[in-house]
Design a protein around this motif. Sequence first.
Motif, PDB file in Angstrom:
ATOM      1  N   ALA A 163      -1.356  59.819  92.027  1.00  0.00           N
ATOM      2  CA  ALA A 163      -0.246  60.272  91.087  1.00  0.00           C
ATOM      3  C   ALA A 163      -0.202  59.339  89.846  1.00  0.00           C
ATOM      4  CB  ALA A 163       1.121  59.999  91.804  1.00  0.00           C
ATOM      5  N   SER A 164       0.950  58.786  89.334  1.00  0.00           N
ATOM      6  CA  SER A 164       0.790  57.873  88.419  1.00  0.00           C
ATOM      7  C   SER A 164       0.724  56.395  88.607  1.00  0.00           C
ATOM      8  CB  SER A 164       1.978  58.190  87.285  1.00  0.00           C
ATOM      9  OG  SER A 164       2.979  57.791  87.577  1.00  0.00           O
ATOM     10  N   TYR A 165       0.367  55.946  89.804  1.00  0.00           N
ATOM     11  CA  TYR A 165       0.335  54.520  90.242  1.00  0.00           C
ATOM     12  C   TYR A 165      -0.953  53.735  90.075  1.00  0.00           C
ATOM     13  CZ  TYR A 165       4.113  55.743  93.803  1.00  0.00           C
ATOM     14  OH  TYR A 165       5.168  55.995  94.215  1.00  0.00           O
ATOM     15  N   PHE A 166      -0.526  52.696  89.544  1.00  0.00           N
ATOM     16  CA  PHE A 166      -1.454  51.551  89.365  1.00  0.00           C
ATOM     17  C   PHE A 166      -1.477  50.178  89.796  1.00  0.00           C
ATOM     18  CE2 PHE A 166       0.695  51.915  85.392  1.00  0.00           C
ATOM     19  CZ  PHE A 166       0.784  50.556  84.957  1.00  0.00           C
ATOM     20  N   ARG A 167      -2.289  49.279  89.931  1.00  0.00           N
ATOM     21  CA  ARG A 167      -2.079  48.089  90.569  1.00  0.00           C
ATOM     22  C   ARG A 167      -2.824  47.123  89.705  1.00  0.00           C
ATOM     23  NH1 ARG A 167      -1.805  47.594  97.137  1.00  0.00           N
ATOM     24  NH2 ARG A 167       0.309  48.693  97.354  1.00  0.00           N
ATOM     25  N   VAL A 168      -2.176  45.851  89.192  1.00  0.00           N
ATOM     26  CA  VAL A 168      -2.959  44.890  88.468  1.00  0.00           C
ATOM     27  C   VAL A 168      -2.546  43.575  88.938  1.00  0.00           C
ATOM     28  CG1 VAL A 168      -3.024  43.879  86.103  1.00  0.00           C
ATOM     29  CG2 VAL A 168      -2.592  46.459  86.304  1.00  0.00           C
ATOM     30  N   ILE A 169      -3.297  42.538  88.756  1.00  0.00           N
ATOM     31  CA  ILE A 169      -3.125  41.342  89.421  1.00  0.00           C
ATOM     32  C   ILE A 169      -3.599  40.183  88.403  1.00  0.00           C
ATOM     33  CG2 ILE A 169      -3.465  41.953  91.862  1.00  0.00           C
ATOM     34  CD1 ILE A 169      -6.448  41.158  91.784  1.00  0.00           C
ATOM     35  N   GLY A 170      -3.308  39.285  88.406  1.00  0.00           N
ATOM     36  CA  GLY A 170      -3.498  37.833  87.801  1.00  0.00           C
ATOM     37  C   GLY A 170      -4.422  37.064  88.597  1.00  0.00           C
ATOM     38  N   LEU A 182       5.764  56.922  85.423  1.00  0.00           N
ATOM     39  CA  LEU A 182       7.157  57.173  85.080  1.00  0.00           C
ATOM     40  C   LEU A 182       7.679  57.420  86.474  1.00  0.00           C
ATOM     41  CD1 LEU A 182       8.955  58.305  82.764  1.00  0.00           C
ATOM     42  CD2 LEU A 182       8.065  60.712  83.349  1.00  0.00           C
ATOM     43  N   ALA A 183       8.825  57.416  86.777  1.00  0.00           N
ATOM     44  CA  ALA A 183       9.542  57.679  87.844  1.00  0.00           C
ATOM     45  C   ALA A 183      10.576  58.900  87.814  1.00  0.00           C
ATOM     46  CB  ALA A 183      10.455  56.674  88.360  1.00  0.00           C
ATOM     47  N   ILE A 184      10.719  59.769  88.336  1.00  0.00           N
ATOM     48  CA  ILE A 184      11.602  60.974  88.087  1.00  0.00           C
ATOM     49  C   ILE A 184      12.411  61.286  89.373  1.00  0.00           C
ATOM     50  CG2 ILE A 184      11.609  63.341  87.300  1.00  0.00           C
ATOM     51  CD1 ILE A 184       8.990  63.073  85.932  1.00  0.00           C
ATOM     52  N   GLU A 193      10.379  63.597  92.114  1.00  0.00           N
ATOM     53  CA  GLU A 193       9.170  64.363  91.458  1.00  0.00           C
ATOM     54  C   GLU A 193       8.132  63.156  91.066  1.00  0.00           C
ATOM     55  OE1 GLU A 193       8.205  66.598  87.289  1.00  0.00           O
ATOM     56  OE2 GLU A 193      10.018  67.219  88.366  1.00  0.00           O
ATOM     57  N   PHE A 194       6.995  63.406  91.370  1.00  0.00           N
ATOM     58  CA  PHE A 194       5.702  62.679  91.263  1.00  0.00           C
ATOM     59  C   PHE A 194       4.790  63.075  89.999  1.00  0.00           C
ATOM     60  CE2 PHE A 194       7.336  61.559  95.235  1.00  0.00           C
ATOM     61  CZ  PHE A 194       7.203  60.001  95.395  1.00  0.00           C
ATOM     62  N   PRO A 195       4.937  62.357  88.801  1.00  0.00           N
ATOM     63  CA  PRO A 195       4.084  62.988  87.681  1.00  0.00           C
ATOM     64  C   PRO A 195       2.724  62.290  88.048  1.00  0.00           C
ATOM     65  CG  PRO A 195       5.581  61.174  87.174  1.00  0.00           C
ATOM     66  CD  PRO A 195       6.110  61.804  88.412  1.00  0.00           C
ATOM     67  N   ALA A 196       1.734  62.781  87.596  1.00  0.00           N
ATOM     68  CA  ALA A 196       0.302  62.219  87.872  1.00  0.00           C
ATOM     69  C   ALA A 196      -0.394  62.136  86.554  1.00  0.00           C
ATOM     70  CB  ALA A 196      -0.343  63.109  89.072  1.00  0.00           C
ATOM     71  N   ASP A 219       1.151  64.529  83.453  1.00  0.00           N
ATOM     72  CA  ASP A 219       1.699  65.923  83.704  1.00  0.00           C
ATOM     73  C   ASP A 219       2.336  66.030  84.964  1.00  0.00           C
ATOM     74  OD1 ASP A 219       2.097  68.448  82.845  1.00  0.00           O
ATOM     75  OD2 ASP A 219       0.276  69.133  83.753  1.00  0.00           O
ATOM     76  N   SER A 220       3.588  66.704  84.829  1.00  0.00           N
ATOM     77  CA  SER A 220       4.350  67.191  86.026  1.00  0.00           C
ATOM     78  C   SER A 220       5.304  68.446  85.420  1.00  0.00           C
ATOM     79  CB  SER A 220       5.239  66.013  86.344  1.00  0.00           C
ATOM     80  OG  SER A 220       6.375  65.850  85.506  1.00  0.00           O
ATOM     81  N   PRO A 221       5.831  69.027  86.692  1.00  0.00           N
ATOM     82  CA  PRO A 221       6.749  70.024  86.254  1.00  0.00           C
ATOM     83  C   PRO A 221       7.720  69.858  85.151  1.00  0.00           C
ATOM     84  CG  PRO A 221       6.524  69.977  88.615  1.00  0.00           C
ATOM     85  CD  PRO A 221       5.948  68.763  88.182  1.00  0.00           C
ATOM     86  N   SER A 222       8.331  68.421  84.892  1.00  0.00           N
ATOM     87  CA  SER A 222       9.140  68.336  84.016  1.00  0.00           C
ATOM     88  C   SER A 222       8.749  67.809  82.867  1.00  0.00           C
ATOM     89  CB  SER A 222      10.171  67.063  84.703  1.00  0.00           C
ATOM     90  OG  SER A 222      10.909  67.923  86.007  1.00  0.00           O
ATOM     91  N   VAL A 223       7.505  67.192  82.785  1.00  0.00           N
ATOM     92  CA  VAL A 223       7.207  66.349  81.491  1.00  0.00           C
ATOM     93  C   VAL A 223       5.721  66.253  81.425  1.00  0.00           C
ATOM     94  CG1 VAL A 223       7.271  64.190  82.727  1.00  0.00           C
ATOM     95  CG2 VAL A 223       7.818  64.506  80.314  1.00  0.00           C
ATOM     96  N   ALA A 224       5.227  66.136  80.093  1.00  0.00           N
ATOM     97  CA  ALA A 224       3.922  65.753  79.877  1.00  0.00           C
ATOM     98  C   ALA A 224       3.848  64.515  79.088  1.00  0.00           C
ATOM     99  CB  ALA A 224       2.910  66.830  79.155  1.00  0.00           C
ATOM    100  N   GLY A 225       2.726  63.577  79.112  1.00  0.00           N
ATOM    101  CA  GLY A 225       2.977  62.318  78.402  1.00  0.00           C
ATOM    102  C   GLY A 225       1.705  61.956  78.112  1.00  0.00           C
TER     103      GLY A 225
END
Length: 504
Positions: A163-170, A182-184, A193-196, A219-225
């Motif tokens: 989806a639009s998940y990512f992880r980052v570490i220090g 984005l959260a919807i 709704e889970f944009p991807a 992209d998702s049904p509600s929004v593009a970005g």
Amino acid sequence: MERRVFLGTMTAALAGGVVGARAQTAAPFGFEEVARLAADLARAGFAPPQERLEPPFADLGYDAYRGIRFRREADPWRDLGRFGLDLLPPGMLFNVPVRINLVENGVPRNLPFDPSVFEFSPNGFPPDAAKAAPGDMGWSGFRLRTVLNRPGLLDELAVFQGASYFRVIGRGNVYGLSMRGLAIGTGSAQGEEFPAFREFWITSPTPDSESLTVLALLDSPSVAGAYEFVLTPGTDTVVNTRLALFPRREMADAGIAPLTSMFWFGPGDRGNVDDYRPGVHDSDGLQMVTGGGEHLWRSLSNPAALQISAFSDRDPRGFGLMQRDRRFSSFEDAETRYQDRPSAWIAPEGDWGQGSVVLIEIPVDTEFNDNIVSFWQPAQPLAAGVRHDFAYRMAIGMAPAPRTPIAQVVQTRSGLAVNGRATRSFLIDYDLAPFVDQPDPVASVTASDGAIDHAYVMRLPEAGVMRLAFEFRPERAELAELTARLDSGNVRMSETWLYRWTRE
């Protein structure tokens, strides 16, 4: 936040990527090119991506999927030394193809899916698995590596997958909480709704590069970005982020800069958990600095029913999910290393206007499901047909939030009071350092319902804390918002502790 009406026309890039189109132009490929693609997507309407998993990637369980490994010699940056790039296979939960491009000298070059870059475990795959795999399924994401903890070794820095998940570490972290584009509709009765992220453009570093730039099309049904992430690794890894959203509908349910984490139990909310460990959580609190400069700490809980809290503000200075407890003795789990899970701090750039920092807490009975979400929700809905720009600086590490001279909450403890089930005891430990050579502060404790009894403070030098203790009598309350802080005269000596009590 900037809003602009967006116009655009469909381009051939929407169907086949932008490589061919961009190769014919002289301007370096960048964020605004992705923004134009997002505007075109939004005007065209949503087209669900096609899932096309085939053997050996189809129908994989968790263990089988872990048996597919990227070959380090296939790294397109293998000769650069400081950074590395792993391409991730489809399969298991990751069944929607993602396009990945490298940007070199300002020109994007597509990386077509190639199963030969993977090694397949002989325990779960035939010897010719790579040769039998079709070559057009698409990647599921990618992993970034850098020299983070040990000289000459490429440790994991970030992973973008799902989806639009990512992880980052220090430095010194292990993976814990996740970021999202984005959260919807999170926590809503209508469902989330889970944009991807559908396509990525990763700028290939030079031998002197200190940062990595990743562009993404959402992209998702509600929004593009369109998104830009500039990652600079270090003790705290910094991700400078900007995004342009193009809603297809009016969006009152958009969450900006979302963070997702896990809180099962801890000393402040153990419930009836039967577990040898004192605590199990990726984060223990939501930290906030309001636009007016007030410092807040909201202790996390694992509620009996879904809880949504909204902290109204204007132009917040920062917020984030923190893992403050760094003691192994608080977790006693040598495998999961909860004491090394990262904290994440969001520092907005520009004026975000009126809105709320939203915290969602979802009941869980294991540590295997994320149940904590935080994000910024604008007070005004994001209008359809309008470009909405946001920017923020995200810092990820052991203690990425700015330090302040006032005392911070170290730990919250809670349990039934000794005088019976009608009363609950709370113990809030603050860092002792701000109170050295100072008189004892005065406790200020309030409850929106019920009553507060016997509030007092006590120095515990051997533990390095100033303890605030009180008892809460719910009386007939079904829900109560508790607040506490330490003052000295007219001077606020601590951040404000917040807690939501609910009757179970």
